[in-house]
Design a protein around this motif. Structure first.
Motif, short mmCIF file in Angstrom:
data_model
loop_
_atom_site.label_atom_id
_atom_site.label_comp_id
_atom_site.label_asym_id
_atom_site.label_seq_id
_atom_site.Cartn_x
_atom_site.Cartn_y
_atom_site.Cartn_z
N VAL A 26 6.48 0.04 -22.16
CA VAL A 26 6.90 -0.17 -20.77
C VAL A 26 6.36 -1.49 -20.23
CG1 VAL A 26 6.57 0.69 -18.42
CG2 VAL A 26 7.23 2.27 -20.24
N MET A 27 5.09 -1.75 -20.45
CA MET A 27 4.50 -2.98 -19.91
C MET A 27 5.06 -4.21 -20.60
SD MET A 27 0.56 -1.73 -19.33
CE MET A 27 0.18 -0.42 -18.15
N GLY A 28 5.32 -4.10 -21.90
CA GLY A 28 5.93 -5.22 -22.60
C GLY A 28 7.33 -5.50 -22.11
N ARG A 29 8.08 -4.45 -21.83
CA ARG A 29 9.45 -4.65 -21.33
C ARG A 29 9.45 -5.27 -19.93
NH1 ARG A 29 13.94 -0.59 -23.72
NH2 ARG A 29 13.27 -0.72 -25.90
N GLN A 30 8.48 -4.90 -19.12
CA GLN A 30 8.39 -5.55 -17.81
C GLN A 30 8.19 -7.05 -17.97
OE1 GLN A 30 4.93 -6.62 -16.26
NE2 GLN A 30 6.41 -7.89 -15.16
N ALA A 31 7.34 -7.43 -18.89
CA ALA A 31 7.13 -8.86 -19.14
C ALA A 31 8.40 -9.52 -19.67
CB ALA A 31 5.96 -9.06 -20.11
N ASP A 32 9.13 -8.81 -20.53
CA ASP A 32 10.39 -9.34 -21.05
C ASP A 32 11.38 -9.59 -19.91
OD1 ASP A 32 9.43 -9.16 -23.64
OD2 ASP A 32 10.57 -7.35 -24.14
N VAL A 33 11.54 -8.59 -19.05
CA VAL A 33 12.51 -8.70 -17.95
C VAL A 33 12.13 -9.82 -17.00
CG1 VAL A 33 13.49 -7.53 -15.94
CG2 VAL A 33 13.23 -6.29 -18.09
N SER A 34 10.87 -9.91 -16.65
CA SER A 34 10.44 -10.97 -15.74
C SER A 34 10.68 -12.35 -16.34
CB SER A 34 8.96 -10.79 -15.37
OG SER A 34 8.78 -9.62 -14.59
N PHE A 35 10.48 -12.48 -17.64
CA PHE A 35 10.74 -13.75 -18.30
C PHE A 35 12.23 -14.09 -18.28
CE2 PHE A 35 11.87 -15.97 -22.31
CZ PHE A 35 11.29 -17.20 -22.03
N VAL A 36 13.07 -13.09 -18.55
CA VAL A 36 14.52 -13.33 -18.49
C VAL A 36 14.94 -13.76 -17.09
CG1 VAL A 36 16.78 -12.21 -18.66
CG2 VAL A 36 15.06 -11.80 -20.42
#
Length: 377
Positions: free
Chosen positions: A207-217
């Motif tokens: 979950v935390m990794g995906r949040q970082a992915d989305v914010s980067f996108v």
């Protein structure tokens, strides 16, 4: 805690979808080998007024290592964009690469199904079509798929939203799906799958990794030097997110950490990271499958987070649905094709209401059009 794993429902869905089992035929669950002729399928046509275009982007975040392979000093992502397009001909986009299809079938332990039957799924978006719209007017919706699933698993929903005037960004969270094709002939397998064998051990890490992915996108699409030529059409103040399974669970946490995401939908995902006690004030919809996701059901995480959502909110369940009903793999039967229709209708209504300010009675209570949808308080 009730933990939702994508594999079982999706395995059954893929098998019935790809093996064209006749109506009324008896099947086993899960059936691992195809025994009838295999054919490709066509995704349901979008219902909006706009033609749909699509492009694929390779994004590299050099500010952090890959969370699953620390020796990879940059986090790589594959992102598909779907968007309203100018009228004109062109070639419809492939559903996924053949190598990705092979990895999906192998990961689901399905034998006897040629990979071309999956990769050959027919879509409606035209590759590289010219984006259409006025500058700064199109809302953006980010889609995050379930664990082990590729971004293509939400293509039907993405095409529907794009046909209604949205830019949609579907993210392949590399090393979290069974396989992702990367530029230069490279292929990334599911390292995270190995870490989760025997049961969930680090759902919070996902979950935390995906949040970082989305914010980067979002940084790359909404920043001063966007990576996509059509980015000027996006209204940066109107961003939503929806996800399936752990992608849905990642949606609420992303909203907690990134104020740019104004509205979110969790499609049947156990919430591994709680909404903080101070609450989530922005609009949110929980969209679940069957009794397990009802209040008092097996998944206590929904009730916990629901109590901490202080803004506009809805909790709905789809009677008779299963975990895969919100993805393209739900096309395994007439009933499940209906479930995908319901998913597209309610997610689109939610985004129309909260990113466009439109009146959407569908979200106000039970509907004669969709009597299988239950509303909870």
């Amino acid at each position: 805690m009730h933990i939702t794993i994508t594999r079982g429902a999706v395995t059954a869905g893929l098998l019935v979808l790809l093996t064209a089992v006749p109506a009324g035929a008896e099947t086993t669950s899960p059936a691992r080998a195809a025994t009838t002729p295999v054919t490709s399928v066509t995704l349901p046509a979008p219902t909006g007024s706009h033609p749909v275009g699509t492009v694929s982007l390779h994004l590299v975040d050099r500010g952090r290592p890959d969370p699953w392979v620390p020796t990879e000093k940059a986090r790589e992502l594959m992102v598909s964009l779907w968007y309203p397009a100018a009228k004109g001909g062109g070639t419809t986009a492939p559903y996924m690469t053949d190598e990705e299809a092979k990895a999906l079938l192998e990961g689901q332990e399905i034998t006897g199904v040629p990979s071309e039957a999956v990769s050959g799924t027919r879509t409606h978006a035209v590759t590289g079509a010219r984006p259409a719209g006025r500058k700064g007017t199109l809302p953006l919706v980010v889609l995050s798929p379930g664990f082990t699933m590729p971004r293509s698993s939400l293509t039907a929903l993405a095409e529907e939203l794009a046909s209604r005037g949205y830019v949609v960004a579907g993210i392949d969270h590399v090393h979290e799906s069974f396989g992702t094709s990367l530029p230069g002939g490279r292929f990334a397998d599911c390292v995270a799958c190995k870490e989760q064998e025997g049961g969930w051990k680090s759902g919070d890490k996902v979950v935390m990794g995906r949040q970082a992915d989305v914010s980067f996108v979002l940084d790359r699409l909404l920043g001063r030097h966007p990576v996509w030529k059509g980015a000027r059409l996006i209204d940066r103040s109107r961003v939503g997110m929806a996800g399936h399974s752990i992608g849905g669970a990642s949606t609420s946490w992303t909203m907690v950490k990134d104020a740019r995401v104004r509205a979110g939908v969790n499609m049947d995902g156990t919430s591994f990271v709680p909404v903080p006690e101070q609450g989530l004030k922005r609009p949110f919809m929980l969209m679940g499958a069957g009794e397990d996701r009802e209040p008092g059901g097996k998944d206590a995480t929904w009730g916990r987070d629901w109590a901490r959502m202080t803004g506009w909110k809805r909790w709905i369940t789809l009677e008779g649905a299963d975990h895969g009903s919100f993805t393209d793999y739900s096309l395994m039967s007439r009933q499940s094709a209906r479930e995908l229709e319901v998913t597209r209708a309610y997610v689109a209504a939610f985004m129309d209401r909260h990113l466009r300010g439109e009146d959407e009675p569908l979200l106000d209570g039970p509907s004669k059009t969709y009597p299988e949808v239950k509303f909870w308080k």
